[in-house]
Design a protein around this motif. Sequence first.
Motif, short mmCIF file in Angstrom:
data_model
loop_
_atom_site.label_atom_id
_atom_site.label_comp_id
_atom_site.label_asym_id
_atom_site.label_seq_id
_atom_site.Cartn_x
_atom_site.Cartn_y
_atom_site.Cartn_z
N ILE A 131 6.18 44.87 45.61
CA ILE A 131 6.84 44.79 46.91
C ILE A 131 7.53 43.44 47.07
O ILE A 131 8.69 43.36 47.52
CB ILE A 131 5.84 45.03 48.06
N PHE A 132 6.85 42.37 46.69
CA PHE A 132 7.46 41.03 46.76
C PHE A 132 8.65 40.92 45.82
O PHE A 132 9.65 40.26 46.14
CB PHE A 132 6.42 39.96 46.43
N LEU A 133 8.56 41.55 44.65
CA LEU A 133 9.70 41.53 43.72
C LEU A 133 10.91 42.22 44.33
O LEU A 133 12.04 41.76 44.19
CB LEU A 133 9.31 42.23 42.42
N LYS A 182 11.53 42.93 47.69
CA LYS A 182 12.00 42.43 48.97
C LYS A 182 12.03 40.91 49.08
O LYS A 182 12.68 40.36 49.98
CB LYS A 182 11.11 42.98 50.11
N GLY A 183 11.33 40.21 48.16
CA GLY A 183 11.23 38.77 48.28
C GLY A 183 10.14 38.38 49.27
O GLY A 183 9.66 39.22 50.05
N TYR A 184 9.74 37.11 49.24
CA TYR A 184 8.66 36.66 50.12
C TYR A 184 9.05 36.78 51.59
O TYR A 184 8.31 37.33 52.40
CB TYR A 184 8.31 35.20 49.80
N TYR A 185 10.23 36.28 51.94
CA TYR A 185 10.64 36.25 53.35
C TYR A 185 11.02 37.64 53.86
O TYR A 185 10.96 37.90 55.06
CB TYR A 185 11.80 35.27 53.53
N GLY A 186 11.41 38.53 52.95
CA GLY A 186 11.79 39.87 53.37
C GLY A 186 10.63 40.84 53.45
O GLY A 186 10.79 41.98 53.88
N THR A 187 9.45 40.38 53.04
CA THR A 187 8.26 41.23 53.04
C THR A 187 7.37 40.90 54.22
O THR A 187 7.05 39.74 54.47
CB THR A 187 7.46 41.05 51.73
N SER A 188 6.96 41.91 54.95
CA SER A 188 6.04 41.73 56.07
C SER A 188 4.67 42.30 55.71
O SER A 188 4.53 43.05 54.76
CB SER A 188 6.57 42.45 57.32
N ASP A 204 15.23 39.81 39.92
CA ASP A 204 14.12 39.82 40.89
C ASP A 204 13.04 38.83 40.49
O ASP A 204 12.43 38.18 41.35
CB ASP A 204 13.52 41.22 41.01
N PHE A 205 12.80 38.70 39.17
CA PHE A 205 11.81 37.75 38.68
C PHE A 205 12.26 36.31 38.95
O PHE A 205 11.48 35.47 39.35
CB PHE A 205 11.58 37.95 37.18
N PHE A 206 13.54 36.04 38.70
CA PHE A 206 14.05 34.70 38.92
C PHE A 206 14.06 34.33 40.40
O PHE A 206 13.77 33.19 40.78
CB PHE A 206 15.47 34.58 38.34
N MET A 207 14.37 35.30 41.26
CA MET A 207 14.36 35.05 42.71
C MET A 207 12.94 34.78 43.20
O MET A 207 12.73 33.89 44.03
CB MET A 207 14.96 36.25 43.45
N LEU A 208 11.98 35.53 42.67
CA LEU A 208 10.59 35.33 43.08
C LEU A 208 10.10 33.95 42.63
O LEU A 208 9.38 33.26 43.35
CB LEU A 208 9.70 36.42 42.49
#
Length: 208
Positions: free
Chosen positions: A28-30, A32-38, A116-120
């Motif tokens: 899920i974090f991959l 949506k990203g940290y800030y996009g995940t609730s 997605d890995f690089f963004m995380l």
Amino acid sequence: MSYLCRTNIRFLMMKETRQTILQKAFLIFLEKGYYGTSISDIQKGLDIGRATLYHHFANKEELFFAIIDEIFMPMGSDVQTEDTSEMTISELIIHLKKKLFDEVNWLKKQQIGLVDFFMLSAEALRLKPDYHEISEKMHAKAVTIWSQAIMNSIKNGEVKETIDITQTAKLFIYVKHGIGLLSNRRNLEESITEMQNGYESIYQLIKK
């Protein structure tokens, strides 16, 4: 059933639940990203109650860092734990091609891109500066792996003796980083092919 046995069973079940949360929340974090995940996204994705989630992790941040420490970082260092010390450049490229093939199959199954890995990773570095030191150590290890392969290739007459070993090693590493940042979920296989071609191009430039 004894009290000790029941306690052990409960402990194993709790451990299993925690691992399930980590693995599913990682995806899920991959995506949506940290800030996009609730927290609601995580609950919905895992189909668990908020009380169960908070029993294992105090908040989203604690869950995120547990994922980085226990899943993400070990994945990034997996290839670095293998013994490649005797490999030449050509052998290391073949070895990494297999790794890339395994990666792309997993990514396709999860509908995730290299980017997605690089963004995380970027989010982890921003949220916890301590990860810079870990990241630098992993980079240094990668440089060592490629440098050893280059030296092995020089020793057996495969590549030119005049090349700068450290800078050439970094070029091989930057191929994956650069293509990974430009990739997406739609052209995943093309990105992997381009990465492999990048390795081969550098090899041909330094080959005797």
